[in-house]
Design a protein around this motif. Structure first.
Motif, PDB file in Angstrom:
ATOM      1  N   LEU A   6      -7.137  -3.077   1.232  1.00 18.06           N
ATOM      2  CA  LEU A   6      -6.171  -4.005   0.859  1.00 18.06           C
ATOM      3  C   LEU A   6      -6.063  -5.264   1.582  1.00 18.06           C
ATOM      4  O   LEU A   6      -5.196  -5.948   1.304  1.00 18.06           O
ATOM      5  CB  LEU A   6      -4.667  -3.210   0.783  1.00 18.06           C
ATOM      6  N   GLN A   7      -7.077  -5.438   2.311  1.00 14.76           N
ATOM      7  CA  GLN A   7      -6.847  -6.643   3.069  1.00 14.76           C
ATOM      8  C   GLN A   7      -5.917  -6.862   3.899  1.00 14.76           C
ATOM      9  O   GLN A   7      -5.411  -8.260   4.224  1.00 14.76           O
ATOM     10  CB  GLN A   7      -7.289  -7.942   2.330  1.00 14.76           C
ATOM     11  N   LEU A   8      -5.226  -6.024   4.412  1.00 15.76           N
ATOM     12  CA  LEU A   8      -3.985  -5.911   5.284  1.00 15.76           C
ATOM     13  C   LEU A   8      -4.707  -6.355   6.644  1.00 15.76           C
ATOM     14  O   LEU A   8      -5.444  -5.552   7.106  1.00 15.76           O
ATOM     15  CB  LEU A   8      -3.067  -4.634   5.161  1.00 15.76           C
ATOM     16  N   THR A   9      -3.998  -7.059   7.752  1.00 15.02           N
ATOM     17  CA  THR A   9      -4.396  -7.363   9.107  1.00 15.02           C
ATOM     18  C   THR A   9      -3.228  -7.032   9.898  1.00 15.02           C
ATOM     19  O   THR A   9      -2.167  -7.437   9.468  1.00 15.02           O
ATOM     20  CB  THR A   9      -5.159  -8.753   9.039  1.00 15.02           C
ATOM     21  N   GLY A  61      -0.816 -11.740   4.623  1.00 15.44           N
ATOM     22  CA  GLY A  61      -1.016 -13.184   4.764  1.00 15.44           C
ATOM     23  C   GLY A  61      -0.152 -14.080   3.921  1.00 15.44           C
ATOM     24  O   GLY A  61      -0.304 -14.965   3.673  1.00 15.44           O
ATOM     25  N   GLN A  62       0.478 -13.402   2.602  1.00 18.56           N
ATOM     26  CA  GLN A  62       0.959 -14.134   1.740  1.00 18.56           C
ATOM     27  C   GLN A  62       2.761 -13.991   1.578  1.00 18.56           C
ATOM     28  O   GLN A  62       3.167 -14.861   1.244  1.00 18.56           O
ATOM     29  CB  GLN A  62       0.430 -13.728   0.400  1.00 18.56           C
ATOM     30  N   THR A  63       3.080 -12.773   1.916  1.00 15.74           N
ATOM     31  CA  THR A  63       4.370 -12.332   1.902  1.00 15.74           C
ATOM     32  C   THR A  63       4.886 -11.958   3.388  1.00 15.74           C
ATOM     33  O   THR A  63       4.114 -11.677   4.233  1.00 15.74           O
ATOM     34  CB  THR A  63       4.650 -11.096   0.797  1.00 15.74           C
ATOM     35  N   ILE A  98       0.202  -5.645  -5.955  1.00 15.04           N
ATOM     36  CA  ILE A  98      -0.442  -6.328  -6.996  1.00 15.04           C
ATOM     37  C   ILE A  98      -1.473  -7.177  -6.637  1.00 15.04           C
ATOM     38  O   ILE A  98      -1.792  -7.762  -5.648  1.00 15.04           O
ATOM     39  CB  ILE A  98       0.700  -7.554  -7.355  1.00 15.04           C
ATOM     40  N   THR A  99      -2.502  -7.228  -7.509  1.00 13.05           N
ATOM     41  CA  THR A  99      -3.794  -7.731  -7.267  1.00 13.05           C
ATOM     42  C   THR A  99      -4.327  -8.818  -8.271  1.00 13.05           C
ATOM     43  O   THR A  99      -3.809  -8.585  -9.530  1.00 13.05           O
ATOM     44  CB  THR A  99      -4.978  -6.930  -7.359  1.00 13.05           C
TER      45      THR A  99
END
Length: 121
Positions: free
Chosen positions: A26-29, A47-49, A77-78
């Motif tokens: 999910l590209q979470l960092t 990185g967006q919310t 959501i993607t």
């Protein structure tokens, strides 16, 4: 008085494995970390919310968490549903599909379900 979402928490057995999964799937960092002698908390962000996923690792725990009927989940959501689907299929983590609704779920290393939706939702 107002209330805003800040984070959701899940407990994990293997912090490094879980962090690697959430990064790949999910590209979470990592955005923040709290280290204590008996536990570690890592916050992951998209990185967006401003919303965060809090991973809590209780260092002495060895047995899997009882997720009950696992009726709760987090949803993502993607912007590229087909690409995400193919990526998760390759990872082997898709655990449930609802083609009629156009959604699917992936399962993390601890068995938590994560819903993946196209942007139209």
């Amino acid at each position: 008085m107002d209330f805003r979402f800040t984070h959701n928490n899940i407990n994990v057995l293997n912090l490094e494995k879980s962090m690697a999964f959430y990064q790949e799937a999910l590209q979470l960092t990592e955005t923040r970390r709290i280290e204590k002698p008996s536990f570690t908390i890592v916050y992951l962000g998209d990185g967006q919310t401003p919303h965060k996923l809090e991973l809590t690792w209780i260092k002495e725990r060895k047995e899997a968490y009882n997720l009950g009927e696992n009726e709760f989940h987090l949803a993502f959501i993607t912007s590229d549903f087909e690409k995400a689907y193919n990526h998760h299929k390759t990872m082997g983590c898709i655990c449930y599909e609802n083609k009629e609704m156009g959604i699917y779920f992936i399962s993390d290393p601890d068995g938590y379900w994560l819903e993946v939706l196209p942007e139209r939702f």
